[in-house]
Design an enzyme around this catalytic site. Structure first.
Site, PDB file in Angstrom:
ATOM      1  N   ASP A   1       2.182  -1.419   4.655  1.00  0.00           N
ATOM      2  CA  ASP A   1       2.216  -1.978   3.309  1.00  0.00           C
ATOM      3  C   ASP A   1       3.234  -1.175   2.501  1.00  0.00           C
ATOM      4  O   ASP A   1       3.880  -0.273   3.042  1.00  0.00           O
ATOM      5  CB  ASP A   1       0.829  -1.914   2.662  1.00  0.00           C
ATOM      6  CG  ASP A   1       0.384  -0.493   2.355  1.00  0.00           C
ATOM      7  OD1 ASP A   1       1.106   0.459   2.723  1.00  0.00           O
ATOM      8  OD2 ASP A   1      -0.687  -0.323   1.757  1.00  0.00           O
TER       9      ASP A   1
ATOM     10  N   ASP B   1       3.367   0.993  -1.169  1.00  0.00           N
ATOM     11  CA  ASP B   1       2.499   1.539  -2.217  1.00  0.00           C
ATOM     12  C   ASP B   1       3.328   2.000  -3.419  1.00  0.00           C
ATOM     13  O   ASP B   1       4.338   2.684  -3.247  1.00  0.00           O
ATOM     14  CB  ASP B   1       1.721   2.747  -1.664  1.00  0.00           C
ATOM     15  CG  ASP B   1       1.014   2.445  -0.357  1.00  0.00           C
ATOM     16  OD1 ASP B   1      -0.024   1.783  -0.398  1.00  0.00           O
ATOM     17  OD2 ASP B   1       1.533   2.847   0.713  1.00  0.00           O
TER      18      ASP B   1
ATOM     19  N   ASP C   1       0.384  -2.449  -2.600  1.00  0.00           N
ATOM     20  CA  ASP C   1      -0.653  -1.773  -3.384  1.00  0.00           C
ATOM     21  C   ASP C   1      -0.034  -1.250  -4.668  1.00  0.00           C
ATOM     22  O   ASP C   1       0.915  -0.469  -4.626  1.00  0.00           O
ATOM     23  CB  ASP C   1      -1.154  -0.559  -2.580  1.00  0.00           C
ATOM     24  CG  ASP C   1      -2.563  -0.725  -2.097  1.00  0.00           C
ATOM     25  OD1 ASP C   1      -3.105  -1.837  -2.230  1.00  0.00           O
ATOM     26  OD2 ASP C   1      -3.118   0.259  -1.578  1.00  0.00           O
TER      27      ASP C   1
HETATM   28  P1  UTP Z   1      -1.820   3.837   3.210  1.00  0.00           P
HETATM   29  O1  UTP Z   1      -3.073   3.333   3.827  1.00  0.00           O
HETATM   30  O2  UTP Z   1      -0.913   2.827   2.629  1.00  0.00           O
HETATM   31  O3  UTP Z   1      -1.094   4.715   4.302  1.00  0.00           O
HETATM   32  O4  UTP Z   1      -2.271   4.865   2.121  1.00  0.00           O
HETATM   33  P2  UTP Z   1       0.426   5.101   4.482  1.00  0.00           P
HETATM   34  O5  UTP Z   1       0.469   6.558   4.712  1.00  0.00           O
HETATM   35  O6  UTP Z   1       1.256   4.554   3.374  1.00  0.00           O
HETATM   36  O7  UTP Z   1       0.804   4.432   5.837  1.00  0.00           O
HETATM   37  P3  UTP Z   1       1.234   2.921   6.144  1.00  0.00           P
HETATM   38  O8  UTP Z   1       2.624   3.006   6.615  1.00  0.00           O
HETATM   39  O9  UTP Z   1       1.089   2.117   4.891  1.00  0.00           O
HETATM   40  O10 UTP Z   1       0.304   2.489   7.225  1.00  0.00           O
HETATM   41  C1  UTP Z   1      -1.361   5.666   1.387  1.00  0.00           C
HETATM   42  C2  UTP Z   1      -2.080   6.784   0.718  1.00  0.00           C
HETATM   43  O11 UTP Z   1      -2.928   6.277  -0.282  1.00  0.00           O
HETATM   44  C3  UTP Z   1      -4.195   6.850  -0.203  1.00  0.00           C
HETATM   45  C4  UTP Z   1      -4.360   7.302   1.231  1.00  0.00           C
HETATM   46  O12 UTP Z   1      -5.121   8.464   1.290  1.00  0.00           O
HETATM   47  C5  UTP Z   1      -2.964   7.555   1.676  1.00  0.00           C
HETATM   48  O13 UTP Z   1      -2.697   8.914   1.536  1.00  0.00           O
HETATM   49  N1  UTP Z   1      -5.216   5.847  -0.513  1.00  0.00           N
HETATM   50  C6  UTP Z   1      -5.195   4.644   0.095  1.00  0.00           C
HETATM   51  C7  UTP Z   1      -6.186   6.152  -1.396  1.00  0.00           C
HETATM   52  O14 UTP Z   1      -6.200   7.252  -1.956  1.00  0.00           O
HETATM   53  N2  UTP Z   1      -7.162   5.239  -1.665  1.00  0.00           N
HETATM   54  C8  UTP Z   1      -7.179   4.025  -1.069  1.00  0.00           C
HETATM   55  O15 UTP Z   1      -8.085   3.214  -1.339  1.00  0.00           O
HETATM   56  C9  UTP Z   1      -6.155   3.708  -0.172  1.00  0.00           C
HETATM   57 MN    MN Z   2       1.142   2.492   2.732  1.00  0.00          MN
END
Ligand code: UTP
Ligand code: MN
Length: 490
Positions: A321, A323, A414
């Site tokens: 995704d 973020d 996100d």
């Molecule tokens: P992600 O699940 O998007 O992982 O969460 P990522 O490291 O970006 O990897 P990919 O490439 O998308 O798979 C990003 C960060 O956001 C935090 C997670 O701890 C992670 O460090 N997070 C995610 C939260 O704090 N709360 C959530 O509900 C979701």
């Molecule tokens: Mn991510």
């Protein structure tokens, strides 16, 4: 730790229990290392009952050293450290348990013998890494992918089976190997490394000796793992739902579509865009989405700032995704921002799905009374973007047909809005990796008596919040060396 009372009982030798020695030529010694005191005591008693001589202390008399989950090198190192030159055979626990079952010493086969590598100690590259992932620099360069892939697969399987503890143990072991500066070639190199439990070591040994982990391979091939992967690959479907469906006989998307299962809005969108959402997002696509979000934010609140977080901020070139963290330099101006961004995006047809959750974080309520909660309470929008094609044409596979070509793709995005006073904590919390975050919170709690969240850092000893306006300040509050995002890929 075995309670003192029990340990005393376990260690006291009751001569009445011992059968007369039946095998005088054998003098056995069980190594406590990794076996544990109580298991060793139990196995020793069992041996004596069966007429074996099992020594309590290590000495020159010992003819066979039995150990569990140790390599030959590890046992030899331990023996050398005892300062007694015993010329004993080094055997795996399997020889002992088979002998117990047989009631006599079974023939020693090759598989019972602990292998000792004839490595020159001077040439042996020993590694050393600190215990917490947040104390280490973990780049995207991984010299041990064969090992970490096997451990990560077992971690994922444990998580999908809702065995969180096992999952974390495998993730921690994989993270230690990711931090090593070169490839591991022998078990002896791992001596003294943290977070490598017996199970992880067995997996590593299997890969080093046989080129693959039998357990990881059989897991990968198992029907249950395959079904869990397919079903949790649907946006909005977690391990619990997938497990329930599997128990109802649903293993594939086809079976799900044909079933009478009612899907919620997120799951329906997840199923509709399944292929797109399971195709990794590229950096080009992440940048294109960044431009759209930037434009939306600039239109609805000039001066507000958008920061890319998650894996892309750590330098990954693909993600599941994208973020983003959004804030405004003036505290309070961010209030009500998310709905405006969402309307802007929606009215221009950029959203295929969205669900916004409201901010509910209040320091007075969520502070000292409820430490260590890792639930975020920011205003957050989980969405699926409709992204116009940005990758050059021709990269898409598939036959050329008369059907009108789809000129967009679905991407998970996100969005999180944070007040500027919490921005540094939110940025640190949303940059990941997940294990790095978990380890930061564990370090804060266990080593510093502090509670860290994506909102704040609370010093439990002083009963006060520690303010920070940058990630560097948070690391400093935690007495940690600053680790930049590109080195948080634990
Ligand atoms: P992600 O699940 O998007 O992982 O969460 P990522 O490291 O970006 O990897 P990919 O490439 O998308 O798979 C990003 C960060 O956001 C935090 C997670 O701890 C992670 O460090 N997070 C995610 C939260 O704090 N709360 C959530 O509900 C979701
Ligand atoms: Mn991510």
């Amino acid at each position: 730790m075995v309670p003192l009372k029990r340990r005393k009982v376990a260690c006291s030798l009751d001569p009445g229990d011992n059968a007369p020695t039946k095998f005088p030529q054998l003098v056995l010694f069980l190594l406590e290392r990794k076996m544990g005191a109580s298991r060793r005591a139990f196995l020793s008693r069992l041996g004596r009952k069966n007429g074996f001589q099992v020594e309590e202390a290590f000495s020159e008399r010992v003819t066979h050293v039995i150990s569990e989950n140790n390599s030959g090198d590890e046992v030899r190192t331990w023996m050398d450290a005892q300062g007694r030159a015993a010329d004993a055979q080094l055997l795996d626990i399997s020889w002992y348990t088979e002998s117990m079952r047989a009631g006599l010493p079974v023939d020693i086969q090759d598989r019972h013998k602990l292998q000792q590598q004839q490595v020159n100690q001077a040439e042996l590259l020993l590694f050393s890494v600190p215990a917490y992932a947040c104390q280490r620099r973990t780049t995207l360069v991984n010299h041990n992918t064969a090992l970490t892939d096997a451990l990560s697969l077992l971690a994922e399987n444990a998580e999908l089976s809702e065995e969180e503890g096992r999952g974390v143990a495998f993730r921690r072991a994989a993270a230690v190997l990711k931090a090593l500066p070169s490839v591991v070639t022998s078990m002896a190199q791992l001596e003294g490394l943290p977070c490598l439990g017996g199970h992880s070591l067995r997996v590593i040994r299997d890969v080093l000796e046989n080129g693959a982990s039998h357990e990881a391979e059989t897991t990968k091939q198992s029907e249950r793992y395959k079904a869990l992967k397919v079903l949790t690959g649907i946006f909005g479907v977690g391990a619990k739902t997938a497990d329930r469906w599997i128990r109802e006989g649903i293993h594939t998307l086809q079976q799900l579509r044909e079933s009478a299962q009612t899907l919620n809005r997120a799951q329906q969108a997840g199923l509709d865009h399944y292929d797109d959402l399971n195709q990794p997002v590229s950096q080009t696509e992440a940048d294109a989405i960044g431009d759209i979000v930037q434009k939306a934010v600039a239109c609805v609140l000039p001066g507000a700032q958008v920061t890319l977080t998650g894996g892309f901020r750590r330098g990954k070139d693909t993600g599941h995704d994208v973020d983003f963290l959004i804030t405004h330099p003036e505290e309070g101006r961010e209030v009500g921002l998310m709905p405006k961004i969402v309307s802007w995006l929606e009215s221009r047809g950029f959203l295929l799905y969205q669900k916004t959750t409201r901010n509910s974080y209040l320091e007075s309520m969520d502070g000292p009374g409820r430490p260590a909660s890792n639930m975020d309470r920011f205003e957050r929008c989980l969405s699926i973007f409709k992204l116009p094609d940005v990758e050059p044409q021709g990269t898409k596979e598939g036959p050329i047909s008369a059907a009108p070509q789809k000129r967009w793709r679905a991407v998970r995005v996100d969005l999180v809005v944070s007040p500027i006073s919490q921005f540094a904590f939110a940025l640190l919390g949303w940059t990941g990796s997940k294990l790095f975050e978990r380890e930061l919170r564990r370090w804060a709690g266990h080593e510093k008596a502090m509670s860290l969240s994506s909102h704040a850092l609370h010093d439990n000893t002083q009963s006060r919040y520690l303010r920070a306006s940058s990630e560097e300040e948070i690391f400093a509050h935690l007495s940690l060396e600053y680790i930049p995002p590109s080195e948080r890929n634990a």
